[in-house]
Enzyme design. Sequence first.
Site, mmCIF file in Angstrom:
data_model
loop_
_atom_site.group_PDB
_atom_site.id
_atom_site.type_symbol
_atom_site.label_atom_id
_atom_site.label_comp_id
_atom_site.label_asym_id
_atom_site.label_seq_id
_atom_site.Cartn_x
_atom_site.Cartn_y
_atom_site.Cartn_z
ATOM 1 N N LYS A 1 1.012 -1.215 0.050
ATOM 2 C CA LYS A 1 -0.090 0.038 0.164
ATOM 3 C C LYS A 1 0.994 1.220 0.064
ATOM 4 O O LYS A 1 1.553 1.459 0.972
ATOM 5 C CB LYS A 1 -0.905 0.186 1.049
ATOM 6 C CG LYS A 1 -1.691 1.147 1.407
ATOM 7 C CD LYS A 1 -3.212 1.236 2.313
ATOM 8 C CE LYS A 1 -3.465 2.471 2.419
ATOM 9 N NZ LYS A 1 -4.571 2.125 3.382
ATOM 10 N N LYS B 1 -2.343 -1.367 -3.739
ATOM 11 C CA LYS B 1 -3.085 -0.253 -3.685
ATOM 12 C C LYS B 1 -2.270 0.944 -3.838
ATOM 13 O O LYS B 1 -1.323 1.081 -3.044
ATOM 14 C CB LYS B 1 -3.732 -0.156 -2.489
ATOM 15 C CG LYS B 1 -4.790 0.905 -2.201
ATOM 16 C CD LYS B 1 -5.146 0.744 -0.948
ATOM 17 C CE LYS B 1 -6.038 1.905 -0.527
ATOM 18 N NZ LYS B 1 -6.636 2.005 0.694
HETATM 19 C C1 PBG Z 1 -7.302 3.541 5.276
HETATM 20 C C2 PBG Z 1 -7.737 3.559 3.852
HETATM 21 C C3 PBG Z 1 -7.600 4.176 2.864
HETATM 22 C C4 PBG Z 1 -8.051 3.601 1.657
HETATM 23 C C5 PBG Z 1 -8.656 2.399 2.219
HETATM 24 N N1 PBG Z 1 -8.374 2.223 3.536
HETATM 25 C C6 PBG Z 1 -7.086 5.655 2.784
HETATM 26 C C7 PBG Z 1 -5.691 5.988 3.483
HETATM 27 O O1 PBG Z 1 -4.856 5.036 3.469
HETATM 28 O O2 PBG Z 1 -5.643 7.075 3.719
HETATM 29 C C8 PBG Z 1 -8.269 4.231 0.315
HETATM 30 C C9 PBG Z 1 -9.334 3.769 -0.609
HETATM 31 C C10 PBG Z 1 -9.513 4.656 -1.742
HETATM 32 O O3 PBG Z 1 -8.927 5.819 -2.032
HETATM 33 O O4 PBG Z 1 -10.496 4.224 -2.396
HETATM 34 N N2 PBG Z 1 -6.731 2.641 6.113
#
Ligand code: PBG
Length: 344
Positions: A215, A268
């Site tokens: 991520k 991601k």
């Molecule tokens: C937070 C989380 C995020 C997303 C999913 N879980 C945002 C972040 O890490 O700030 C983002 C998903 C998206 O942008 O569609 N744990």
Amino acid sequence: MVISQPKPQESEVNPSVSTPAIRHRPRRLRRTDALRRLVRETQLTLDDLIYPVFVREGTEIEEAIPSMPGIYRYSLDVLLKELAVVLRLGIKAIALFPLIPAEQKDNAGTESYNPEGLVPRTVKAIKAEFPELLVMTDVALDPYSSAGHDGIVEDGVILNDETVDVLVKQALCQAEAGADFVCPSDMMDGRVGAMRQALDADGWTQVGILAYSAKYASAYYGPFRDALDSAPQFGDKKTYQMDPANAREALKEVALDVSEGADLVMVKPALAYLDIISQIKQATTLPVVAYNVSGEYAMIKAAAERGWIDEPSVVLETLTSMKRAGADLILTYFAKQVALTWLP
Ligand code: PBG
């Protein structure tokens, strides 16, 4: 009377070029739609898609998210109606994200493991009505954190091990409510192993872990943070989420999560990271998941609203590219629209 014309000689058509014999003609396999389908290498199907949904407190609420046209925050009663539609369309899995009222947020994210909290209540209600729908719950503190971070903050630092202790409680609470998969999206070190151990110790051996393994600290999450009112109150997430410049580090994260007991590994965002998806696919035998995130959704929606692109074609091309890169599953806000009308 039919007068047949003599066939023109090559030299008469274009005296300066003599066409060489073309042995390979790839265009032969593109001649008709049936033929193109016959040789298609990548198939996008509804079985591959996971639909992220947002839930909030209240009743009879369907609240639009301006930066994500077509996506809403639902109160539980409306969400259940929406899920009936989604299931009928052939979607088999959802990922659940909660909007937590500001007064329930604190530094340690204690609301995240309240058994009477919004997520456990929602999971129980969904499972009571639609036991066959796969429910995946997000494990991270940010929706519950007064600082908008994925962990406990001390002197501006995000604490790792103390946060993992809370994440484990959150995962157990979700398992108890009936989640099929718990999905750690926090990027703390060691969380997958700690969660697996705790789940097994409590008898939740059937509950899977979808690990957000690679991520990245991405600017593509902006609209999601609007949706959940979860933007960091100070700094950024670069001390825990990955540097977009790194690929080998993604392989390290995946190897760790696999060894700690992950069932599914995720990359991601997806679109700017297709090379990462491809490399991870080579490096693991676990199914690979891609998250087509909120900013990717918003870009397509914005351009389509202006009439600058053809939305269904661009969406299918984009999702197909993720599968072609190696994703077995895709989380996408487009899932419902794809199911409704767009799948060829
Ligand atoms: C937070 C989380 C995020 C997303 C999913 N879980 C945002 C972040 O890490 O700030 C983002 C998903 C998206 O942008 O569609 N744990």
